[in-house]
Design a protein around this motif. Structure first.
Motif, PDB file in Angstrom:
ATOM      1  N   SER A   1       0.982  -0.781   0.303  1.00  0.00           N
ATOM      2  CA  SER A   1      -0.400   0.054  -0.198  1.00  0.00           C
ATOM      3  C   SER A   1       0.193   1.075  -0.027  1.00  0.00           C
ATOM      4  N   ASN A   2       1.804   1.194  -0.836  1.00  0.00           N
ATOM      5  CA  ASN A   2       3.006   2.458  -1.342  1.00  0.00           C
ATOM      6  C   ASN A   2       2.234   3.547  -2.103  1.00  0.00           C
ATOM      7  N   CYS A   3       1.938   2.192  -2.805  1.00  0.00           N
ATOM      8  CA  CYS A   3       1.746   3.245  -4.763  1.00  0.00           C
ATOM      9  C   CYS A   3       0.609   4.106  -4.576  1.00  0.00           C
ATOM     10  N   GLY A   4      -0.266   3.795  -4.291  1.00  0.00           N
ATOM     11  CA  GLY A   4      -1.338   4.544  -4.038  1.00  0.00           C
ATOM     12  C   GLY A   4      -2.489   4.144  -5.946  1.00  0.00           C
TER      13      GLY A   4
ATOM     14  N   GLY B   1       0.481   9.430  -1.113  1.00  0.00           N
ATOM     15  CA  GLY B   1       0.449   8.240  -1.143  1.00  0.00           C
ATOM     16  C   GLY B   1       0.176   8.169  -1.957  1.00  0.00           C
ATOM     17  N   ASN B   2       1.106   8.279  -2.927  1.00  0.00           N
ATOM     18  CA  ASN B   2       0.707   7.976  -5.308  1.00  0.00           C
ATOM     19  C   ASN B   2       2.574   8.400  -4.900  1.00  0.00           C
TER      20      ASN B   2
ATOM     21  N   THR C   1      -6.087   3.653  -5.366  1.00  0.00           N
ATOM     22  CA  THR C   1      -6.454   4.219  -4.526  1.00  0.00           C
ATOM     23  C   THR C   1      -8.761   4.817  -5.503  1.00  0.00           C
TER      24      THR C   1
ATOM     25  N   LYS D   1      -7.198   3.417  -0.290  1.00  0.00           N
ATOM     26  CA  LYS D   1      -6.329   2.134  -0.791  1.00  0.00           C
ATOM     27  C   LYS D   1      -6.977   1.071  -0.784  1.00  0.00           C
TER      28      LYS D   1
END
Lengths: 281, 791, 200
Positions: C43-46, C137-138, C49, C63
């Motif tokens: 759940s880092n790349c977002g 967050g993206n 979303t 996310k």
């Protein structure tokens, strides 16, 4: 990746949740916002038999005033903390520290109580809970108990909450005349705190009457820097604050890891403590 | 139904992209979105060990898991799986160990495939691989390149007897292109010796790799998130022994590559093998953590430089010795990556003598291969860092040292010490413009003021003047370098009866906006409206021939092919228009999409008129083939050489070591520009990746060969909050070798920015005795450098 | 299997799901909402979303790889595919990404756009720094974020101009027409930077 299989329960009361946990045995796990747990499940680092979802328990979403304290329910998200009028009025340190937690999307789902129950020493809020003097309301088969933050964190990713217990609320004394600041140091915006410092002071006639300093990621649990706290009492100059801050790593055992060495963490803790306290004057 | 007509000003205009419509609405065809009836899902069990013998492997427990259709190990397919190809054996005697897609007896890096499960769902496949039983016997792990080539070193490939894959040498004295670098160093007034380390990076394209294979009859259709559908088709046919005409490869929408998808992967072959064995369509999509450990890495080079100069700053010679980490095997073009850099260490300078020597070393790590810039960022970093060191040694301004050595605008074309003919450029003009935008003199003053007051935040200014070779590549040159393919590119123009145009290109975009830029080229050449052109790519059925997209080649090579194809269309249409106008073709001119009789502005015929005429074919001149369609293949006569000057100002918090980029100016000269908006985007993204190398990213292995940076938690890509606002501008020295005048821009930002940032950090800390900091310049490394500890 | 009822892009769906099913996989594989993509497993790349209503019915960015489908029971979700208005009119944020060249490969784009919509819901006039932090967050690997930031600024201006709501607006008459190649972002919306023109 996809999590391993598990059973799922969505109780609507705390009693029901405790009942499910008791019946499901040691491998059951509570899920609140799930922002720490779900990534662990996806990487298959965790394999619970049953997930007990607190999301359906309406009472856990409340923030209420109780005398000199606020009681923050287990399902109150970081985003709710940021916009809650009571918390903004009485716990500005919690608000400013919560702003540094993860990112917007994670703050929409993740909960204050969940980040304490997860007991990650690199998490920002455990150290903040320590200096705020929070206490945790934990409910299990034998009833309700209240654990002060200073006794809550046991080890890396381990709190006193037993497998059949639920952290239902966090009781946080209002800051009153205390002011606070949270200094977080990370390598990239998404990174965990290499070190974080939560500082609170109460001033009296221009000098610091009392201080509390909490440390993120300086050991296997969040820590209070007692030597620095004592040295800050009565500090009335930059130099005195600096001297007190320089002692912040005393007695800590930060890890040497990919993010940074123990030496560097000790050094950073001193700089961040000085900056945090200085910002409160 | 009206056909819009191009005003002829498409080239050079910042057209909004055609591609966006599907991308901003979620209507994109990623490979992972491809779902076929009866499709099975694959999961791959990967080695947790960096080096081990597989003493036993039992896939049968997986077969007992719910939903599983098949499971097999390397041994089960050993006789059919073949070996992954290397297209660039840089020397005749290069060591090229077999690389089976699924390890058979031995694993040589963490993440290597050891078994495969096919199941009805992805979840079932993932559950099943956990049930496979493998016993490993640990073998010694080779990680350090210098230890790997020491006497008695443990071996990655025991049967090869060495960890050295090759040694490749260029010497200007031997080649007759310059003097003797050794002699220059022996006789020099000043010699600067430095070691620089290019840390290992991970391309980290945002779309994880995905592959779908559909076997129907004897035809295999593969969708793959690849940069190289054409090369992949050819090599799939060769490696699997499938007739080439029975293999179709489709690269649908592809989510970034940066060289990371310039590979023929084990996963593609595994999917192919599985589909063939099972007779069913299969899909495999990697998770991010699989991607980070198994997709190829980049950089990982140790560079030893010796720079000889006179005390006035004139460089008299350069000797470079590299150790390049190949990982456990040779990648598709991995061995050649440092060789692409070999010709760039002399950079923009008139060095008279040069020697380059590179050894490719095997270690128990993920293979390395092309990553944005591929060899050229490494070269540029080293030379731009050491030019600063020379300036410091001589007490000169770093810009002054560069100016003293660079090629002047009136000296182009200039044949370098490597024998390359730099096509065009004006280094002084780009530098002057950059200084102006940067406020160079004011920032120098502020730097001095901060030094004088002992500010805890120090300011540094970093310079990077660069050139690169792109437009890969003249086929003859590639042949001389032992590369396995040519460097030409193709384009086809199809005139539809309604006057609309279909363009087929052999390039394979994955974010670069070819559909837009190619339309702009055609619009201007044919006088057809931008929206009346469709650009087709990435499917070997429609685009059967091409050499794909990498090395900033697509526009500089494929764009020229397209230009030439357009000219052929006009040539074909001309006699038809003349026939309709009842005139001599020689009397016609073609402007704004119309054939007109010269001197008569009225009564012309459009290309659409001609397209309809050949469609009907009722009344054509005798002997005319009824088509306007045309193909062109362009093999460039030379590389193209973009250049530029990047300036970076960093603030360094000396208490914590944190570096903040205060200002970044990039002035690039990439020749003529088709679409400035797309160009600007390429520059931004390139700079961001270069900054990321300087400050944030590093793939780290522990002593046992475990990748420690195996998720995005640990392999830290910068976010919007970590990067500065960039100021960009351009100068324009057209490429003289072809009519478009374009040079290529995909890699420029990455090549230029890393040394600009590190030079700025070191510049900030010079008064503290700091003359180098290892990348990435993390706060801790910067802080330690200030403390005088190990950088 | 657990029965869930989720409203996605205006349509109610009832399905039986395995409790372990991630919302993003439910959206993609069961409901065919493949516009929302998966870019990582931490759940880092977002990239995944989407907007999802909270217990009070307020939609906010989440996310969807860090939400179980069972946790979305009785919630309302908007994906990139539901962002456009009737007749496929683009949302101001979608249009701004196009106009400002805020995307290249486009893989992060659905998540990035949804995160930007979420940010502008809360703060209709964010500064550049607030945009940068609001999108932390993206991850994007192509653009260096510069034109994404530019796009979000431009979208915020348009949303405020049109009365503060983020209703879909009519497609830009400027994009894709032959004779206005330099149309698009108003110059005043991009202080300190302009679209570069070749230096003569």
């Amino acid at each position: 990746m996809i999590p391993p299989s598990f059973d799922y329960a969505a109780p609507t009361t705390v009693d029901e949740a405790v009942g499910v946990l008791r019946d499901a045995g040691e491998d059951a796990k509570v899920i609140a916002g799930g922002q720490s747990l779900i990534p662990l499940l996806r990487l298959r680092f965790a394999a619970p038999s049953t997930l007990v979802d607190l999301g359906g328990i309406a009472e856990l979403r409340q923030v209420r005033e109780d005398g000199d304290a606020l009681v923050i329910g287990a399902m109150v998200t970081h985003a709710s903390v940021l916009r809650d009028p009571l918390i903004n009025e009485h716990l500005p340190l919690l608000v400013s520290a919560t702003e540094t937690v993860a990112d917007r999307q994670v703050r929409h789902r993740g909960t204050f109580a969940g980040s304490l129950a997860h007991a990650d020493p690199a998490g920002d809020l455990p150290a903040v809970a320590l200096v705020l003097g929070a206490s945790m309301e934990v409910v299990g088969p034998s009833g309700r108990r209240v654990v002060p933050a200073s006794e809550f964190f046991v080890d890396y990713l381990t709190s006193v909450v037993a497998p059949d217990e639920v952290l239902v609320a966090v009781r946080v004394p209002k800051q009153g005349s205390w002011v606070g600041a949270y200094e977080k140091f990370n390598r990239v915006a998404q990174g965990w705190a290499l070190v974080g410092v939560a500082a609170m002071v109460r001033r009296d006639n221009g000098s610091i009457a009392e201080a509390r300093v909490g440390l993120t990621n300086m050991g296997s649990t969040p820590l209070r820097a007692t030597a620095t706290e004592q040295a800050l009492a009565g500090a009335d100059s930059r130099e005195a604050i600096g001297a007190a801050a320089a002692r912040v790593a005393e007695g800590t055992r930060p890890s040497d890891d990919l993010l940074g060495s123990a030496d560097y963490r000790r050094h950073l803790a001193g700089v961040l403590t000085r900056r945090a306290v200085a910002s409160l004057s | 139904m009206t056909i819009t007509e191009s005003p002829g000003t498409e080239i050079g205009s910042p057209r909004r992209r055609k591609e966006d419509a599907r991308l901003i609405t979620g209507r994109t065809t990623w490979t992972e979105n491809v779902t076929l009836p009866g499709m099975l899902h694959l999961a791959i069990l990967r080695s947790p060990m960096a080096h081990a013998r597989i003493t036993s492997i039992d896939v049968s427990p997986a077969l007992e898991t719910k939903g599983v259709v098949a499971a097999f190990s390397g041994r089960d397919v050993a006789d059919v799986q073949g070996s992954l190809p290397c297209a660039w054996p840089v020397t005749e005697d290069m060591v090229h160990p077999d690389r089976p897609p699924i390890a058979v007896d031995e694993v040589r890096f963490m993440g290597e495939a050891v078994a495969v499960v096919a199941a009805r769902s992805r979840a079932a496949a993932l559950d099943a691989i956990a049930a496979i039983e493998v016993d490993y016997e640990a073998l010694p792990v080779v990680l350090d390149m210098e230890q790997a080539i020491a006497e008695g070193a443990d071996l990655v490939h025991a049967d090869k007897g060495t960890n050295k894959g090759y040694t490749w040498v260029f010497d200007s004295a031997e080649a007759g292109t310059g003097g003797d670098a050794g002699a220059a160093i022996d006789d020099a007034e000043v010699v600067i010796r430095r070691r620089y380390v290019q840390q290992r990076l991970i391309p980290a394209f945002m779309e994880p790799r995905s592959v779908v294979v559909d076997p129907t009859g004897d035809v295999y259709t593969m969708w793959s998130a690849t940069q190289i559908p054409h090369i992949l088709r050819f090599l799939l046919a060769v490696v699997t022994g499938t007739p080439e005409h029975k293999v179709r490869v489709i690269a649908p929408d592809v989510g970034g590559g940066f060289g990371g998808k310039l590979q023929v992967t084990p996963e593609e072959l595994i999917a192919f093998i599985a589909a063939k064995r099972l007779g069913k369509p299969v899909k495999y999509t990697e998770s991010r953590s699989e991607s980070l450990v198994s997709a190829h890495h980049g950089r990982d080079v140790i560079q030893d430089l010796e720079l000889a100069a006179r005390r006035d700053g004139t460089v008299t010679g350069l000797r470079v010795k590299l150790l390049a980490n190949m990982g456990a095997y040779m990648g598709l073009v991995g061995p050649g990556v440092p060789i692409l850099g070999a010709f760039m260490y002399n950079a923009i300078y008139k060095f008279p003598a040069y020697r380059f020597e590179c050894s490719g070393i095997f270690t128990n790590t993920t293979i390395t291969d092309a990553y944005r810039g591929a060899g050229r960022p490494e070269a540029t970093y080293a030379i731009e860092r050491i030019m600063d060191e020379l300036a410091v040694e001589l007490g000169l301004d770093p810009l002054e040292v560069r100016e003293r050595n660079w090629i002047n605008a009136d000296e182009f074309p200039f044949t370098t010490v490597c024998g390359l003919a730099y096509d065009s450029g004006d280094y002084a003009k780009a530098t002057d413009r950059a200084k102006e935008l940067f406020g160079y003199d004011e920032l120098r003053q502020e730097q001095q003021a901060r030094r004088d007051t002992g500010d805890s935040v120090q300011l540094g200014i970093g310079i990077s003047t660069y050139t690169e070779m792109c437009g890969l590549a003249p086929s003859r040159v590639l042949g001389a370098l032992r590369y396995g393919a040519g460097g030409w590119e193709t384009a086809s123009v199809r005139m539809l009866p309604t006057g609309r145009v279909e363009v087929v290109t052999g390039t394979s975009p994955h974010g670069q906006g070819h559909e837009t830029a190619w339309s702009q080229i055609v619009a201007d050449q044919l006088g057809v409206g931008f929206d009346d052109i469709e650009v087709l790519h990435g499917d070997t059925r429609t685009s059967y021939k091409g050499l794909d997209t990498y090395g900033s080649r697509s526009l500089a090579v494929g764009g020229v092919a397209l230009y030439n194809a357009c000219q052929k269309v006009i040539d074909k249409a001309k006699p038809i228009a003349a026939h309709m106008l009842e005139c001599d073709p020689a009397d016609l001119e073609f402007t704004g999409g119309q054939f007109r009789v010269r001197g008569n502005p009225d009564g012309g015929r459009t290309l659409a008129d001609c397209a309809l005429a050949v469609f009907a074919a009722h009344d054509l001149p005798d002997g005319i083939e009824p088509t306007l369609d045309a193909d062109a293949v362009y093999d460039p006569v030379n590389f193209s050489f973009p250049h530029g000057t990047h300036l970076c100002a960093t603030e360094v918090d000396t208490e914590t070591g944190r570096v903040t980029i205060r200002k970044y100016v990039a002035v690039d000269d990439i020749g003529k520009v088709i679409n400035p908006l797309i160009v600007e985007g390429q520059v931004h993204g390139g700079i961001a990746q270069g900054i990321a190398q300087a400050l944030f990213e590093e793939a780290v292995y522990d002593a046992d060969g475990n990748l420690m940076t195996g998720t995005f938690v640990d392999y830290t890509l910068p976010t919007a909050a970590d990067l500065p606002t960039l100021v960009t501008d351009r100068t324009e020295s057209p490429a003289p070798d072809h009519p478009l005048g374009t040079k290529g821009v995909g890699e420029a930002g990455t090549i230029a920015s890393t040394p600009a940032v590190v030079n700025a950090i070191v510049d900030a800390l010079r008064p503290m005795g700091v003359n180098d900091i290892a990348m990435p310049c993390t706060p801790e490394r910067v802080w330690r450098a200030i403390q005088g500890g190990a950088a | 299997m657990t029965r869930v009822s989720i409203k996605v892009d205006g349509v109610e769906y009832e399905d039986d799901v395995e409790p372990r099913t991630l919302l993003v996989h439910h959206l993609r594989e069961r409901l065919g909402k493949v516009g929302t993509v998966v870019g990582c497993d931490t759940s880092n790349c977002g990239a995944c979303t989407v907007l999802m209503s909270d217990a009070d019915g307020h939609q906010q960015g989440v996310k969807s790889c860090a939400v179980l489908a069972v946790q979305a029971d009785d919630r309302e979700i908007t994906t990139i595919e539901g962002l456009s208005g009737p007749d496929n009119t683009l949302h101001p944020v979608q249009r701004a990404f196009h106009e400002a060249h805020g995307l290249q490969c486009g893989f992060c784009t659905p998540g990035m756009i949804m995160a930007a919509v979420d940010l502008l819901e809360e703060n209709s006039d964010p500064s550049e720094q607030e945009i940068r932090e609001g999108l932390e967050g993206n991850l994007c690997r192509c653009t260096g974020y510069q034109n994404i930031v530019r796009a979000v600024r431009a979208a915020s201006e348009e949303i405020r101009r049109s009365g503060g709501d983020a209703e879909p607006a009519a497609p830009s008459p400027l994009a894709g027409e032959g004779h206005t190649p330099d149309s698009g972002l108003p110059r005043q919306s991009v202080p300190d930077e302009t679209i570069p023109q070749p230096v003569p």
